[in-house]
Design an enzyme around this catalytic site. Structure first.
Site, PDB file in Angstrom:
ATOM      1  N   GLU A 140      70.599  13.391  34.284  1.00  0.00           N
ATOM      2  CA  GLU A 140      69.870  12.962  33.088  1.00  0.00           C
ATOM      3  C   GLU A 140      70.403  13.662  31.846  1.00  0.00           C
ATOM      4  O   GLU A 140      70.509  13.059  30.781  1.00  0.00           O
ATOM      5  CB  GLU A 140      68.379  13.267  33.243  1.00  0.00           C
TER       6      GLU A 140
ATOM      7  N   LYS B 160      59.284   7.989  28.640  1.00  0.00           N
ATOM      8  CA  LYS B 160      60.594   7.963  29.288  1.00  0.00           C
ATOM      9  C   LYS B 160      60.585   6.795  30.270  1.00  0.00           C
ATOM     10  O   LYS B 160      59.962   6.873  31.328  1.00  0.00           O
ATOM     11  CB  LYS B 160      60.799   9.294  30.011  1.00  0.00           C
TER      12      LYS B 160
ATOM     13  N   GLU C 171      56.972  17.516  28.322  1.00  0.00           N
ATOM     14  CA  GLU C 171      55.965  18.426  27.796  1.00  0.00           C
ATOM     15  C   GLU C 171      56.546  19.335  26.714  1.00  0.00           C
ATOM     16  O   GLU C 171      55.905  19.619  25.702  1.00  0.00           O
ATOM     17  CB  GLU C 171      55.376  19.288  28.919  1.00  0.00           C
TER      18      GLU C 171
ATOM     19  N   TYR D  10      55.991  10.206   5.778  1.00  0.00           N
ATOM     20  CA  TYR D  10      56.334   9.756   7.125  1.00  0.00           C
ATOM     21  C   TYR D  10      57.825   9.592   7.345  1.00  0.00           C
ATOM     22  O   TYR D  10      58.271   9.564   8.488  1.00  0.00           O
ATOM     23  CB  TYR D  10      55.544   8.509   7.539  1.00  0.00           C
TER      24      TYR D  10
END
Length: 120
Positions: free
Chosen positions: A21, A99, A73, A53
């Site tokens: 990954e 994901k 996380e 933003y």
């Protein structure tokens, strides 16, 4: 309280617990929901009275396309904590990192982690 929401921002990053990954990379999607008081900005019509933003997007982009991390996380925490440090008017926020290409032997749309700070 008012909210500013950036929905489904897409980035290509090299995050994950597996070496493959981090070498091959993949797409990630991020939502940010910021709770704040937009009364002054609504009256003044001035950007400096709000949360920009465009800058929020750029901050998220820098985390998602920058240094490699093992966990969603960690990505959520980095984004949330960086936003809190950068903007004083945030009452609460939620960061969702999705994901879609997960190494799970099963059928699912995606895995997501939701990180919250303060009052949403």
């Amino acid at each position: 309280m008012d909210k500013i929401v950036l929905k489904n921002m897409a980035f290509y990053g090299y995050h994950g617990n597996l070496t493959s990954e981090q070498e091959q990379g993949q797409r990630f999607f991020v939502d940010v929901e910021i709770t704040t008081d937009l009364t002054k900005a609504g009256q003044s019509d001035q950007l400096e009275d709000s949360i920009n933003y465009v800058e929020v997007y750029e901050l998220v982009e820098s985390v998602m396309t920058g240094e490699k991390h093992n966990l969603l996380e960690r990505l959520g925490a980095l984004i949330a904590d960086s936003l809190y440090q950068h903007y004083q008017g945030i009452v609460g926020l939620s960061v969702t990192v999705r994901k879609p290409s997960v190494p799970i032997a099963g059928i699912l749309d995606y895995v997501e982690v939701v990180t919250t700070r303060g009052q949403i």
